[in-house]
Design an enzyme around this catalytic site. Structure first.
Site, PDB file in Angstrom:
ATOM      1  N   ARG A 214       0.834  -1.211   0.000  1.00  0.00           N
ATOM      2  CA  ARG A 214       0.000   0.000   0.000  1.00  0.00           C
ATOM      3  C   ARG A 214       0.867   1.260   0.000  1.00  0.00           C
ATOM      4  O   ARG A 214       0.512   2.274  -0.596  1.00  0.00           O
ATOM      5  CB  ARG A 214      -0.934  -0.006   1.219  1.00  0.00           C
ATOM      6  CG  ARG A 214      -1.972  -1.114   1.172  1.00  0.00           C
ATOM      7  CD  ARG A 214      -2.982  -0.939   2.297  1.00  0.00           C
ATOM      8  NE  ARG A 214      -3.880  -2.075   2.406  1.00  0.00           N
ATOM      9  CZ  ARG A 214      -3.943  -2.888   3.464  1.00  0.00           C
ATOM     10  NH1 ARG A 214      -3.172  -2.678   4.521  1.00  0.00           N
ATOM     11  NH2 ARG A 214      -4.786  -3.899   3.484  1.00  0.00           N
ATOM     12  N   SER A 253     -18.639  -6.528  -1.513  1.00  0.00           N
ATOM     13  CA  SER A 253     -19.996  -7.072  -1.415  1.00  0.00           C
ATOM     14  C   SER A 253     -20.544  -7.027   0.005  1.00  0.00           C
ATOM     15  O   SER A 253     -21.712  -7.311   0.222  1.00  0.00           O
ATOM     16  CB  SER A 253     -20.022  -8.513  -1.946  1.00  0.00           C
ATOM     17  OG  SER A 253     -19.087  -9.290  -1.234  1.00  0.00           O
ATOM     18  N   ASP A 301      -7.484  -6.848  -4.961  1.00  0.00           N
ATOM     19  CA  ASP A 301      -6.884  -7.560  -3.819  1.00  0.00           C
ATOM     20  C   ASP A 301      -7.959  -8.472  -3.219  1.00  0.00           C
ATOM     21  O   ASP A 301      -8.521  -8.185  -2.172  1.00  0.00           O
ATOM     22  CB  ASP A 301      -6.395  -6.530  -2.780  1.00  0.00           C
ATOM     23  CG  ASP A 301      -5.797  -7.192  -1.550  1.00  0.00           C
ATOM     24  OD1 ASP A 301      -5.432  -8.381  -1.614  1.00  0.00           O
ATOM     25  OD2 ASP A 301      -5.705  -6.506  -0.504  1.00  0.00           O
ATOM     26  N   CYS A 341      -3.392 -13.666  -2.456  1.00  0.00           N
ATOM     27  CA  CYS A 341      -2.904 -14.214  -1.193  1.00  0.00           C
ATOM     28  C   CYS A 341      -3.027 -15.731  -1.180  1.00  0.00           C
ATOM     29  O   CYS A 341      -2.934 -16.361  -0.135  1.00  0.00           O
ATOM     30  CB  CYS A 341      -3.637 -13.589  -0.014  1.00  0.00           C
ATOM     31  SG  CYS A 341      -5.417 -13.818  -0.076  1.00  0.00           S
TER      32      CYS A 341
HETATM   33  N1  SAH Z   1      -8.299  -5.538  -0.114  1.00  0.00           N
HETATM   34  C1  SAH Z   1      -8.655  -5.676   1.274  1.00  0.00           C
HETATM   35  C2  SAH Z   1      -8.708  -7.089   1.734  1.00  0.00           C
HETATM   36  C3  SAH Z   1      -9.673  -7.942   0.978  1.00  0.00           C
HETATM   37  S1  SAH Z   1     -10.443  -9.092   1.995  1.00  0.00           S
HETATM   38  C4  SAH Z   1      -7.676  -4.889   2.150  1.00  0.00           C
HETATM   39  O1  SAH Z   1      -6.703  -4.367   1.633  1.00  0.00           O
HETATM   40  O2  SAH Z   1      -7.893  -4.816   3.362  1.00  0.00           O
HETATM   41  C5  SAH Z   1     -11.626  -9.673   0.915  1.00  0.00           C
HETATM   42  C6  SAH Z   1     -12.823  -8.735   0.778  1.00  0.00           C
HETATM   43  O3  SAH Z   1     -13.507  -9.136  -0.385  1.00  0.00           O
HETATM   44  C7  SAH Z   1     -13.811  -8.806   1.928  1.00  0.00           C
HETATM   45  O4  SAH Z   1     -14.072  -7.521   2.399  1.00  0.00           O
HETATM   46  C8  SAH Z   1     -15.073  -9.430   1.306  1.00  0.00           C
HETATM   47  O5  SAH Z   1     -16.272  -8.847   1.798  1.00  0.00           O
HETATM   48  C9  SAH Z   1     -14.900  -9.088  -0.146  1.00  0.00           C
HETATM   49  N2  SAH Z   1     -15.486 -10.013  -1.112  1.00  0.00           N
HETATM   50  C10 SAH Z   1     -15.408 -11.349  -1.142  1.00  0.00           C
HETATM   51  N3  SAH Z   1     -15.996 -11.839  -2.246  1.00  0.00           N
HETATM   52  C11 SAH Z   1     -16.452 -10.765  -2.941  1.00  0.00           C
HETATM   53  C12 SAH Z   1     -17.120 -10.601  -4.182  1.00  0.00           C
HETATM   54  N4  SAH Z   1     -17.432 -11.646  -4.923  1.00  0.00           N
HETATM   55  N5  SAH Z   1     -17.404  -9.360  -4.594  1.00  0.00           N
HETATM   56  C13 SAH Z   1     -17.064  -8.281  -3.855  1.00  0.00           C
HETATM   57  N6  SAH Z   1     -16.428  -8.377  -2.673  1.00  0.00           N
HETATM   58  C14 SAH Z   1     -16.127  -9.599  -2.226  1.00  0.00           C
END
Ligand code: SAH
Length: 399
Positions: A214, A253, A301, A341
Site C-alpha cells: 500500500r 460485497s 486484492d 494471497c
Molecule cells: N483488499 C482488502 C482485503 C480484501 S479481503 C484490504 O486491503 O484490506 C476480501 C474482501 O472481499 C472482503 O471484504 C469481502 O467482503 C470481499 N469479497 C469477497 N468476495 C467478494 C465478491 N465476490 N465481490 C465483492 N467483494 C467480495
C-alpha cells in the site's frame, strides 16, 4: 539435559526433510510400531527422534491431522510451554519494534516466529489471536498469560473461527479472554487511520500483510481516478485518496465493509473523494465496462480464490477473469495492482495470468514492481507455505 517428554519416533530416512529445514511431520512418516500415533492426545508435547533414536527436537502431536506433528525447537531441552512462548513472543516483539514506530502490526506469524499454529495481530493495546493447531489450543491459557506478560494489553480476543481449524479437529469460536474488548479496532498504517469491527471483521480484522505494498501504491495515484475492488474497509483506497488521488471508488460485497469505508474516509478527511459501492466485484467490473467508465489505477486484492490444492483449476479461472476484467476498465496508460494471497498461485503463474490478460485485451504490459507480504509476516525459508502474498504493479499501454 533433555525435557522429559514422550517420544515420537520417525521411520528411517524420514528425518531428512526436517534436518534440511522443514518443521512439519506427516502421518506416514511415523514409526507407528514403536511409537503409535494413536497413543497420543491431540496437542500433546513430544520429543521427536529419528529412526536410530537421535533427538531432532521438541514438538507437538495431533494424531487426527495430516500434519501429525510440528517441530517447535531443535534444542531438545525446550518443550513448548509458557516460558518458551514468552521467549518467542519477546523475540517476535523485538523485530516489530525495530520495524515500526507504532504498535500496529502482526506480532506473531506462526512457524515463521517459532510459534506454529499461533497468529497474533496487535492493534495498540488490543490483541487479536488466532490458534490453528491442537498443540497451541492446549496451551491457550498459557498463551494468554504470556501475552499479558509481554504486551500488557487492554484486551485479548480469540478469533478462533477460521476454517483451517477443522483440519485439526478443533471447533470454531470467538471469545474475549482478557479485559474488555472494544467493538471497533483502531489501526494506524502508513499515516492513515482506520477502524474495523473486532468481532465481525475479515480474519483478524485487518490485513497488515499489505502495508508495504500500500505504501508502494502511493506514488502512482496523484491526480488519478482509482478503483479499489474487494476493498474491505478501504485499506488501499483511503491511502490512495490521502496520497492525492482525484477520486477513489471502493467496491465490496459486504455492507459492513462499505459502511466502514465511509467512516474511515471521514476519519481521514477524504470523504469528498471516496465513493463506496456495495456490489459483487465481477458484476461491478461488468457494469463499469458497460458504462465505458475508465480508471487510471485499478487495485484488485481479492480473498484467496485457491484455498486448497483441489481448488486450483477453478481458482485459476477466477484470477484470469478478474485480471482481464480489471484491465478492461483501465485508461490508456493505466496501472493495475494485482494481488493474490493464495499460496497455491505461485508468483510466476500470476505473472502469466497478467500477460495472458494483457494479450487478451491487446495491450502492451510493463511490470513496474512486485511486492510480497511485509516483514512482520516473515518467510520461513524451509516452509514454502509461509510465503503467500503477491502484488504485481503493471502499466498497460496501447500496443
Ligand atoms: N483488499 C482488502 C482485503 C480484501 S479481503 C484490504 O486491503 O484490506 C476480501 C474482501 O472481499 C472482503 O471484504 C469481502 O467482503 C470481499 N469479497 C469477497 N468476495 C467478494 C465478491 N465476490 N465481490 C465483492 N467483494 C467480495
Amino acid at each position: 539435559m533433555t525435557a522429559t517428554l514422550p517420544i515420537l519416533r520417525l521411520l528411517k530416512h524420514k528425518d531428512r526433510r526436517l534436518r534440511a529445514g522443514h518443521m512439519w511431520i506427516f502421518s506416514n512418516e511415523i514409526d507407528n510400531r514403536n511409537t503409535p500415533l494413536t497413543a497420543f492426545e491431540p496437542g500433546e508435547a513430544v520429543l521427536i527422534q529419528d529412526a536410530s533414536g537421535h533427538n531432532l527436537g521438541t514438538g507437538y502431536v495431533n494424531p487426527h491431522a495430516l500434519i501429525c506433528a510440528r517441530l517447535v525447537s531443535r534444542n531438545p531441552k525446550y518443550p513448548l510451554d509458557k516460558s518458551l512462548i514468552v521467549h518467542r513472543l519477546n523475540v517476535a516483539l523485538s523485530l516489530r519494534e525495530r520495524l515500526f514506530d507504532q504498535p500496529y502490526y502482526r506480532l506473531a506469524f506462526g512457524d515463521s516466529d517459532g510459534l506454529p499454529g499461533l497468529v497474533v495481530d496487535r492493534f495498540n493495546d488490543v490483541l487479536i489471536v488466532q490458534i490453528t493447531t491442537a498443540g497451541m489450543e492446549r496451551l491457550k491459557d498459557d498463551i494468554v498469560i504470556a501475552l499479558e506478560k509481554v504486551i500488557r494489553p487492554r484486551a485479548i480476543l480469540l478469533r478462533n473461527d477460521t476454517s483451517s481449524r477443522e483440519l485439526e479437529g478443533l471447533d470454531s469460536y470467538v471469545a474475549t479472554v482478557a479485559g474488555e474488548m472494544p467493538e471497533q479496532l483502531e489501526i494506524i498504517e502508513n499515516g492513515a487511520h482506520f477502524t474495523a469491527s473486532a468481532t465481525s471483521g475479515q480474519k483478524t480484522g485487518w490485513f497488515y500483510d499489505q502495508r508495504s505494498n500500500r505504501a508502494s501504491m502511493q506514488k502512482y495515484v496523484r491526480g488519478m481516478r482509482v478503483l479499489d475492488v474487494f476493498s474491505y474497509v478501504g485499506g488501499w483506497g483511503i491511502q490512495a485518496a490521502m496520497a492525492g488521488a482525484d477520486s477513489v471508488t471502493c467496491v465490496d460485497s459486504s455492507a459492513l465493509a462499505i459502511d466502514t469505508v465511509n467512516a474511515n474516509a471521514e476519519l481521514n478527511h477524504v470523504g469528498d473523494k471516496v465513493i463506496a459501492v456495495k456490489e459483487e466485484a465481477f458484476e461491478a467490473l461488468r457494469q463499469i465496462r458497460a458504462e465505458r467508465e475508465k480508471f487510471d489505477v485499478v487495485i484488485i486484492d481479492p480473498p484467496a480464490f485457491i484455498k486448497r490444492k483441489k481448488d486450483v483449476n477453478e481458482g485459476l479461472k477466477a484470477y484470469h477473469r478478474l485480471n482481464r476484467m480489471a484491465m478492461q476498465v483501465l485508461s490508456k496508460d493505466g496501472i493495475l495492482i494485482s494481488c493474490s494471497c493464495s499460496y497455491h498461485l505461485q508468483q510466476d503463474k500470476l505473472r502469466e495470468i497478467i500477460l495472458g490478460a494483457s494479450r487478451h485485451i491487446d495491450r502492451f504490459a510493463q511490470i513496474l514492481e512486485h511486492g510480497q507480504q511485509g516483514p512482520d509476516h516473515p518467510v520461513h525459508p524451509g516452509i514454502p507455505e509461509t510465503e503467500y502474498l503477491k502484488a504485481f504493479f503493471t502499466r498497460l499501454l496501447p500496443n
